[in-house]
Design an enzyme around this catalytic site. Structure first.
Site, mmCIF file in Angstrom:
data_model
loop_
_atom_site.group_PDB
_atom_site.id
_atom_site.type_symbol
_atom_site.label_atom_id
_atom_site.label_comp_id
_atom_site.label_asym_id
_atom_site.label_seq_id
_atom_site.Cartn_x
_atom_site.Cartn_y
_atom_site.Cartn_z
ATOM 1 N N GLU A 296 1.335 -14.490 3.996
ATOM 2 C CA GLU A 296 0.798 -15.449 4.971
ATOM 3 C C GLU A 296 -0.553 -14.970 5.502
ATOM 4 O O GLU A 296 -1.460 -15.769 5.724
ATOM 5 C CB GLU A 296 1.777 -15.616 6.135
ATOM 6 C CG GLU A 296 3.118 -16.217 5.746
ATOM 7 C CD GLU A 296 4.158 -15.183 5.365
ATOM 8 O OE1 GLU A 296 3.793 -14.129 4.798
ATOM 9 O OE2 GLU A 296 5.337 -15.424 5.633
ATOM 10 N N ASN B 280 0.856 -1.189 0.000
ATOM 11 C CA ASN B 280 0.000 0.000 0.000
ATOM 12 C C ASN B 280 0.888 1.233 0.000
ATOM 13 O O ASN B 280 1.977 1.219 0.596
ATOM 14 C CB ASN B 280 -0.886 -0.031 1.265
ATOM 15 C CG ASN B 280 -2.012 0.973 1.204
ATOM 16 O OD1 ASN B 280 -1.824 2.160 1.389
ATOM 17 N ND2 ASN B 280 -3.203 0.482 0.926
HETATM 18 N N1 THU Z 1 6.566 -10.260 3.179
HETATM 19 C C1 THU Z 1 5.642 -11.269 3.178
HETATM 20 O O1 THU Z 1 4.682 -11.242 2.414
HETATM 21 N N2 THU Z 1 5.823 -12.302 4.044
HETATM 22 C C2 THU Z 1 6.876 -12.413 4.907
HETATM 23 O O2 THU Z 1 6.881 -13.267 5.777
HETATM 24 C C3 THU Z 1 8.009 -11.502 4.765
HETATM 25 C C4 THU Z 1 7.697 -10.221 4.074
HETATM 26 C C5 THU Z 1 6.364 -9.132 2.257
HETATM 27 C C6 THU Z 1 5.954 -7.860 2.959
HETATM 28 C C7 THU Z 1 6.406 -6.826 1.961
HETATM 29 O O3 THU Z 1 5.370 -6.619 1.013
HETATM 30 C C8 THU Z 1 7.588 -7.448 1.264
HETATM 31 O O4 THU Z 1 7.538 -8.847 1.578
HETATM 32 C C9 THU Z 1 8.934 -6.898 1.724
HETATM 33 O O5 THU Z 1 9.052 -6.926 3.087
#
Ligand code: THU
Length: 142
Positions: free
Chosen positions: A65, A55
């Site tokens: 997750e 966003n």
């Molecule tokens: N991110 C996830 O989707 N899951 C995780 O466990 C680690 C981080 C995403 C959040 C953000 O959009 C991007 O990865 C970079 O941090």
């Protein structure tokens, strides 16, 4: 959601990986450019997937997750039998701290958490290994 194939010999890991790999391609990550996909199997064998959705107001973005867990709950699932996270990092892509706690709500200490790259699973953990001595629903004693 798709049903698990009872005839598979890998505990359904290939299906989980494929679901996470595919949903990762739909990630909305224009700010970090770090795409993540997550797929989990629920207590009924259903697979639920989610991707990160960023966003312009950065902290409002959600992790892959969180999306997979929301999809499970919306479909009526209540337990995570296994979860796989797929990202393409310099190192291992494991769930962030907040997501470990999100997983904890619906999983037990022995629940497998698989960390994968685009080519396949890199390492596998249990929830207890990633979130030891955790706080959970039972802690509230209700
Ligand atoms: N991110 C996830 O989707 N899951 C995780 O466990 C680690 C981080 C995403 C959040 C953000 O959009 C991007 O990865 C970079 O941090």
């Amino acid at each position: 959601m798709q049903a698990a194939d009872p005839g598979q010999s890998d505990d359904g890991l290939a299906a989980l990986f494929e679901a996470a790999r595919a949903v990762r391609e739909r990630a909305y990550a224009p700010y970090s450019r770090f795409r993540v996909g997550a797929a989990l199997r629920d207590e009924r064998g259903g697979i639920h997937a989610g991707c990160n959705v960023e966003n312009a107001a950065y902290p409002v973005g959600t992790c892959a997750e969180a999306g997979a867990i929301a999809a499970m709950v919306a479909a009526g699932g209540r337990r995570i039998a296994a979860i796989l996270v797929c990202g393409d990092g310099a190192g291992l892509v494991t769930p962030c701290g907040a997501c470990r706690q999100r997983i904890r709500e619906f999983a037990g200490p022995d629940t497998p958490i698989h960390a994968a790259g685009p080519g396949g699973i890199a390492r596998s953990f249990t929830l207890a290994a990633l979130l030891p001595e955790s706080f959970g629903p039972e802690t509230l004693g209700e």
